[in-house]
Enzyme design. Sequence first.
Site, PDB file in Angstrom:
ATOM      1  N   GLY A 238       0.821  -1.207   0.000  1.00 61.66           N
ATOM      2  CA  GLY A 238       0.000   0.000   0.000  1.00 61.66           C
ATOM      3  C   GLY A 238       0.852   1.251   0.000  1.00 61.66           C
ATOM      4  O   GLY A 238       2.084   1.190  -0.046  1.00 61.66           O
TER       5      GLY A 238
ATOM      6  N   TYR B  35     -16.204   2.431   9.613  1.00 66.61           N
ATOM      7  CA  TYR B  35     -14.732   2.393   9.573  1.00 66.61           C
ATOM      8  C   TYR B  35     -14.175   2.731  10.943  1.00 66.61           C
ATOM      9  O   TYR B  35     -13.332   2.012  11.494  1.00 66.61           O
ATOM     10  CB  TYR B  35     -14.250   3.381   8.502  1.00 66.61           C
ATOM     11  CG  TYR B  35     -12.749   3.449   8.339  1.00 66.61           C
ATOM     12  CD1 TYR B  35     -12.000   2.305   8.070  1.00 66.61           C
ATOM     13  CD2 TYR B  35     -12.075   4.665   8.431  1.00 66.61           C
ATOM     14  CE1 TYR B  35     -10.631   2.373   7.899  1.00 66.61           C
ATOM     15  CE2 TYR B  35     -10.706   4.744   8.257  1.00 66.61           C
ATOM     16  CZ  TYR B  35      -9.984   3.595   8.003  1.00 66.61           C
ATOM     17  OH  TYR B  35      -8.632   3.663   7.840  1.00 66.61           O
TER      18      TYR B  35
ATOM     19  N   GLY C  76      -3.407  -1.993  -2.623  1.00 66.05           N
ATOM     20  CA  GLY C  76      -1.953  -1.931  -2.801  1.00 66.05           C
ATOM     21  C   GLY C  76      -1.571  -2.310  -4.227  1.00 66.05           C
ATOM     22  O   GLY C  76      -2.385  -2.866  -4.975  1.00 66.05           O
TER      23      GLY C  76
END
Length: 320
Positions: A10, A147, A36
Amino acid sequence: MNILVTGGAGYIGSNLVDQLVGSGHTVSVLDDLSTGKRSNLSKSINNIDFIEGSILDEEVVRREVGRVELVYHLAAAVGVGNIVAQPLQSIITNSRGTENVLDACFKSEAQVVVASTSEIYGKSAKLPMCEDDDRVLGSTRINRWSYSTAKALDEHLAFAYAEQGLAMSIIRYFNSYGPRIDEKGYGSVVANFLRQALANEPLTVHGSGEQTRCFTYVEDSVRGTILAASTPAAKSGVFNIGNNVEMTINDLAKMIIAATNSSSTIQHISHDERYGAGFEDTKRRVPDMNRAKTVLGYEPLTDFATGLNKTIAWWTSNLS
Ligand code: UDP
């Protein structure tokens, strides 16, 4: 040291990998290449062990963690855009995936640094944001907060494992930007604005643009990450990794237009238009940096103008 970086392909992860390899460590990377990229690792690929795999794969996680003394756990579903577009997969990756990593670290007695986020603070209006502050989130009907919630569960798990003996520390990144930032902008207003400015397209500012963020150059994010592992007093601690220079999104747009010599205009669109109805944004976000400074000896070293120019230089030679 033998080190595993989850999410090492990433944007922050690969910058961390380069730094660790440069310091002479033996590094392996576990990444499912969901956000990534292999190309992020081109500098270090001949000096690392790259495993394409998911943190949801318990067996792979157990095997790779079992080979190292230290794990930097950066693998996650990231970016507000991704979270609201794929809430279920994001929640599963960020909760179950981290549980797998922490459990494996605990069982093999590996040290772990857990990458968390300033989203933890939610829409809290208390500034600057201190690590032990209350969190303020909206309704569970609003996908954005899943999140923050999943990452908070990760932090709770890490603290609970620490009580059982796991050597861990937690870092909360504040709006990181720099080379290898994803050009599609999955996790960053800086990437979106750069892409738009370099194409001379309008910069899409959400809402009034008077909301603020503090942007952290990736080298600073990486240094804070490494300090969280190497500082003995950081054990069982949680640290803001950012800087406290606050900027409105309107000013960010103007700076990016100027720095790229762009003919772009600024276009205001509503958050609902971008993220769907009922979206909630964080109005101001500023970290308190005292703990990171006192315990880790961390200070951000790159000011925004310098970091932005370095990011533009990387972008134009790698993406344009
Ligand atoms: N934003 C914007 N235009 C974009 C992307 C983001 O105006 O193209 C705004 C976003 O609504 C938020 C801020 O910029 O207020 C930072 O967004 P980002 O997704 O980078 O990270 P956040 O801090 O919200 O997690």
